[in-house]
Design a protein around this motif. Structure first.
Motif, short mmCIF file in Angstrom:
data_model
loop_
_atom_site.label_atom_id
_atom_site.label_comp_id
_atom_site.label_asym_id
_atom_site.label_seq_id
_atom_site.Cartn_x
_atom_site.Cartn_y
_atom_site.Cartn_z
N PHE A 139 0.76 -1.25 0.00
CA PHE A 139 -0.16 0.04 -0.05
C PHE A 139 0.84 1.16 -0.18
CE2 PHE A 139 -2.22 3.31 2.06
CZ PHE A 139 -3.44 3.59 1.39
N ASN A 140 1.79 1.22 0.96
CA ASN A 140 2.84 2.45 1.00
C ASN A 140 3.46 2.79 -0.56
OD1 ASN A 140 2.03 2.87 3.56
ND2 ASN A 140 3.81 2.11 4.52
N GLN A 193 -7.07 2.75 -4.92
CA GLN A 193 -6.46 2.05 -5.95
C GLN A 193 -5.42 1.39 -5.14
OE1 GLN A 193 -5.16 5.28 -8.54
NE2 GLN A 193 -6.62 4.54 -10.23
N ALA A 194 -4.51 1.89 -4.24
CA ALA A 194 -3.50 1.35 -3.56
C ALA A 194 -4.05 0.33 -2.62
CB ALA A 194 -2.79 2.26 -2.70
N THR A 195 -5.37 0.43 -1.91
CA THR A 195 -5.84 -0.69 -1.34
C THR A 195 -6.29 -2.05 -1.94
OG1 THR A 195 -6.90 0.82 0.30
CG2 THR A 195 -7.79 -1.30 0.01
N VAL A 230 0.98 4.03 -2.89
CA VAL A 230 0.73 5.57 -2.70
C VAL A 230 1.69 6.68 -2.69
CG1 VAL A 230 -1.38 5.01 -1.63
CG2 VAL A 230 0.65 5.59 -0.22
N THR A 231 3.26 5.93 -2.70
CA THR A 231 4.11 7.09 -2.74
C THR A 231 4.16 7.63 -4.32
OG1 THR A 231 5.46 5.67 -1.34
CG2 THR A 231 6.72 7.09 -2.47
N THR A 283 -4.01 6.40 -5.95
CA THR A 283 -4.88 6.84 -5.05
C THR A 283 -5.17 5.81 -3.94
OG1 THR A 283 -6.83 5.94 -6.04
CG2 THR A 283 -6.33 7.87 -6.89
N PRO A 284 -5.47 6.32 -2.69
CA PRO A 284 -5.47 5.36 -1.55
C PRO A 284 -6.52 4.17 -2.00
CG PRO A 284 -5.76 7.49 -0.74
CD PRO A 284 -5.58 7.91 -2.18
#
Length: 857
Positions: A521-522, A539-541, A525-526, A536-537
């Motif tokens: 996830f990190n 999409q990252a999830t 979003v980086t 985006t958060p």
């Protein structure tokens, strides 16, 4: 089913036909047996002791085997001597319904009767087959496996026996009865020497101290070189190194009152058990095979495995796997005749078992696992009181109570060796260490030190368990004899069982503590400018749990954090109670033929998984999450398995004539909630099978055509299946991995359909007191599937023989051999530890032979 019915009908018809032939000779008393006194096999009453009649206590009363209306096999001291049976592991060759398996150490022995049984590999799992020695319950396998003491007989009670024996006899009972101290001086000494430098010494002495006080002292020593070889270490494995002492006092001031005190100690210090490689893919990578296999990786770090040699005794390790057991205890039995027809019995005991094991569980010379240590201490207290009648009239009763208290402390650790990091790097293409800076940065962790770097030597898991069990039961039985020869029996057992467990487990495996989902996830979003993906958060999830590249390394997270309990959600307790009962009708058709029909239930209480593989129940997931108790990489499974409940329908016939005896039992046995414990490569999964059942027939027969010749035969037929087991596990034969499987309708692995045991003893007397005694016995199990889902099968057999020379009265010299055909098979198969796709197995034992001298005085 037709085969089962035909076999049962044929056996019972045989009994019915025998009286017509037998009537041509004078009939002995119905309670008497054939004339031989040294039957080499599991026997019926017909070839019993010196008075031609075995008296047993299977129903907690003294009865002849002929008159005992349950399915029971009895092995006499003479049978054990002739067959050179040393412990319960050897006993299975004489009792077809009994199977005994020794697993990864001398402390892990599993007893199975009629295809049912468990209790090894985990100190928290109580056995389904209860073992008693002189009426004292031995609660754990490490307390049951010492060499047999100065025994009188061994009774194997088949099927649920919870009515009279309590909570952990849902599959059966093994009852070992030793000799009482005598008021006449006597004893025996025995010395044996065999191959592998096997030395066995045994001795006992008994006699009076006063007119009302007698003693007995016994000792045994058993030492043998190992038949397995650690090639790279130049040492032996699978050895024998054990000894024990036993002392007794018998105080008998009158025929109405006696006290028996027993103290014993035995020690085991052995290297066990050697593991063979059944399948190890050590193929090197190539253009067409771009995979790093565990076998190849082990070779690249300098390790060796005796690959694909399933029956070999040669193996590799970076240290021998050792087992040390100290087992001791005290017991006291009081027998008091309250009236001439009512007897009171009290049995009190305390036992302690201390066990230490350290196994090189990767079974290679590579130092992947630096140590795998486990230390356990078990303290057990029991108290039984019962009152039994012996009225001459139509009514008799037995009533009693049993109290059980057990405390267990178990401490273990598994640590990485010096080669583990290199091994993990090979399996991951160098990414195990290569990704460490990236993962640390993404998760905000400090830079690595030599001690905290991924896979550093000495990192591992550390386990501490405290277990307390307190139980009591009230039991009773009533016999009603409305007319001559007809007896109705009803019995009950109410058991109340409470357990509580406290854990304090931890891991220092840095890599296994990483949240790879969070790292993904990190990364997502980086911003791209900083080396991330700029998602985006939302999409990252999605990315973190689907295409996250770090998830590919989860298989290397061998030792994840452990959620300790009790906690705010899990109380670490179980409370079970149960009413078991027996209903039986028995009829004596003549002096020679008895028959019975019975229905009985059995019970085994919940068992905790006292290992790092314990996981919270999925039903607690929401509450644990809400309470903020979950750990990184939290998974779910079971903390304990619920109770087992057994039931059996059984019909039996027992026949005894001059020179011939036969027992037959036909049964259907059902076990609901069978506690299954399956190894999956990095740990054990404890689960309940909804229902398992077995239909079967058992037969024991003895024939003595002359007083010097005895033939024996025993047979067991089993037709088992999982009626329902939706949460089972089996191997995927394409990958050799253990996967969740619905086993409903499948045949359980490890169970033979047919098991037979036959034997004979022929005594040739000459001179005044001399004789030559020839003995042979043979046991064979039909082929069974070794592991669920795999094609491998085993068909064990054992041929044993001896020739004894009775030189003078009391002195006998003999030559003997056990397992003379030395068959090759693997009794157990399991996945390679931390070596995905590999298979390991235990090889069958070799041939043993030697000389023996025994003097009785």
């Amino acid at each position: 089913m037709k085969k089962f019915e035909l076999l049962a009908a044929s056996a019972i018809a045989l009994i019915a036909a025998v009286p017509a032939a037998a009537q041509t000779t004078p009939q002995p008393d119905a309670q008497k047996a054939p004339t031989d006194t040294s039957s080499p096999q599991t026997t019926t009453a017909e070839n019993a002791a010196t008075d031609n009649d075995i008296v047993i206590t299977a129903t907690k009363r003294e009865q002849t085997l002929q008159d005992t209306p349950i399915s029971v096999s009895v092995t006499t001291a003479a049978a054990i001597e002739r067959s050179q049976v040393r412990d319960l592991l050897d006993l299975q060759t004489l009792v077809p319904s009994l199977k005994v398996g020794q697993l990864q150490s001398s402390a892990n022995t599993n007893f199975i009767i009629r295809g049912f049984g468990n209790g090894a590999n985990n100190i928290g799992i109580e056995p389904s087959v209860a073992v008693f020695i002189d009426g004292v319950y031995r609660s754990r396998s490490s307390a049951q496996i010492s060499d047999l003491p100065n025994i009188k007989r061994v009774e194997v009670l088949r099927g649920p026996q919870s009515t009279l024996f309590g909570k952990n006899a849902s599959a059966g009972v093994i009852s070992i009865v030793t000799e009482l101290p005598q008021f006449k001086f006597g004893g025996s000494v025995e010395a044996s020497y065999g191959n592998y430098n096997a030395i066995v010494l045994k001795g006992d002495v008994t006699g009076p101290i006063t007119q009302t006080l007698a003693f007995s002292l016994a000792g045994n020593y058993n030492k043998r070189d190992g038949y397995a070889h650690y090639v790279n270490l130049g040492t032996r494995g699978n050895d024998r190194n054990r000894y024990g002492f036993r002392g007794q006092l018998l105080f008998e001031p009158s025929s109405d009152f006696k006290i028996r005190l027993i103290a014993d100690y035995d020690r085991i210090d052995e290297v066990c058990c050697t593991v063979a490689s059944l399948f190890n893919n050590n193929r090197p990578p190539s253009a067409s095979f771009q995979v790093i296999t565990p076998g190849y990786a082990i070779a690249q770090v300098g390790g060796k495995i005796n690959s694909n040699q399933p029956f070999s005794y040669d193996s590799y390790a970076n240290f021998p796997s050792i087992t040390k057991i100290d087992n001791y205890g005290f017991s006291g039995q009081i027998d008091y005749a309250v009236t001439p027809q009512i007897a009171l019995t009290s049995i009190s005991s305390y036992r302690r078992v201390k066990t230490y094991t350290n196994a090189d569980s990767d079974f290679s010379s590579a130092d992947l696992i630096g140590s795998n240590q486990l230390t356990t201490k078990v303290d057990t207290y029991t108290q039984e009181v019962r009152l039994a009648s012996s009225f001459d009239g139509p009514f008799n009763f037995l009533i009693g109570g049993f109290y059980f208290k057990e405390d267990i402390a178990s401490d273990g650790s598994l640590t990485f060796g010096k080669d583990f990091k290199a091994y993990a790097n090979l399996l991951s293409g160098g990414n195990y260490s290569g990704l460490e800076p990236t993962l640390r940065a993404l998760l905000g962790l400090p830079a690595a030190t030599p001690a905290t770097a991924f896979g550093a030597q000495g990192q591992g898991r550390f386990e501490h368990y405290k277990y307390n069990n307190e139980a009591y039961s009230i039991f009773g039985q009533v016999d009603l004899k409305p007319i001559e020869n007809l007896t109705f029996t009803a019995g009950f057992n109410y058991t109340n069982d409470r357990k509580k467990v406290r854990t304090n487990d931890s891991t220092t495996d840095t890599f296994s503590q990483l949240d790879l989902v969070k790292a993904g996830f990190n990364l997502a979003v980086t911003p791209v400018a900083f080396g991330g993906l700029g998602l985006t958060p939302a999409q990252a999830t999605v990315f973190s749990t689907t295409t996250n590249p770090f998830l590919a390394f989860r298989p290397l997270q061998f030792l994840p954090p452990f959620l300790n309990y009790p906690n705010a959600v899990e109380d670490g307790k179980t409370h079970d109670d149960n009413l078991s009962y027996t209903l039986r009708v028995a009829y004596k058709f003549s002096r020679n033929v008895n028959a019975y029909a019975s229905y009985a239930t059995g019970f085994k209480a919940s068992s905790f998984n006292l290992s790092y593989d314990s996981r919270p129940f999925l039903s607690d997931a929401a509450a644990l999450t809400t309470a903020g108790l979950t750990v990184v990489n939290q998974t779910y499974g079971t903390r304990y398995a619920g109770p087992e409940k057994a039931q059996v329908y059984e019909v039996g016939v027992k026949g005894s004539w001059q020179g011939f005896g036969i027992n037959v039992a036909v049964f259907k046995q059902i076990l609901k909630g069978f506690q299954s414990n399956v190894f999956q490569g990095t740990g054990f999964v404890l689960a309940n099978a909804e229902q398992e059942s077995t239909k079967g027939i058992e037969m024991d027969a003895t024939m003595s055509p002359t007083k010097n010749l005895v033939f024996t035969a025993s047979m067991t037929y089993l037709d088992p299946k999982y009626d329902k087991f939706t949460g089972g596990s089996s191997f995927n034969p394409a990958t050799n991995l253990v996967v969740p499987t619905d086993l409903t309708g499948k045949t359980p692995s490890g169970i033979s359909k047919y098991s037979i045991s036959v034997g004979g003893t022929y005594t040739v007397p000459f001179g005044n007191e001399q004789a030559v005694i020839f003995h042979v016995d043979y046991a064979h199990d039909s082929a069974f599937t070794i592991a669920q889902g795999l094609p491998y099968k085993a068909s064990p057999e054992s041929l044993n023989a001896s020739i004894g020379f009775q030189v003078i009265k009391g002195l006998e010299l003999s030559v003997w051999g056990r397992n003379l055909t030395a068959p090759k098979y693997n009794p157990v198969i399991f996945p390679g530890v931390a070596q995905s796709g590999t298979l390991s197995a235990y090889p069958s034992p070799p041939r043993f032979y030697g000389l023996d001298a025994r003097f009785k005085f």
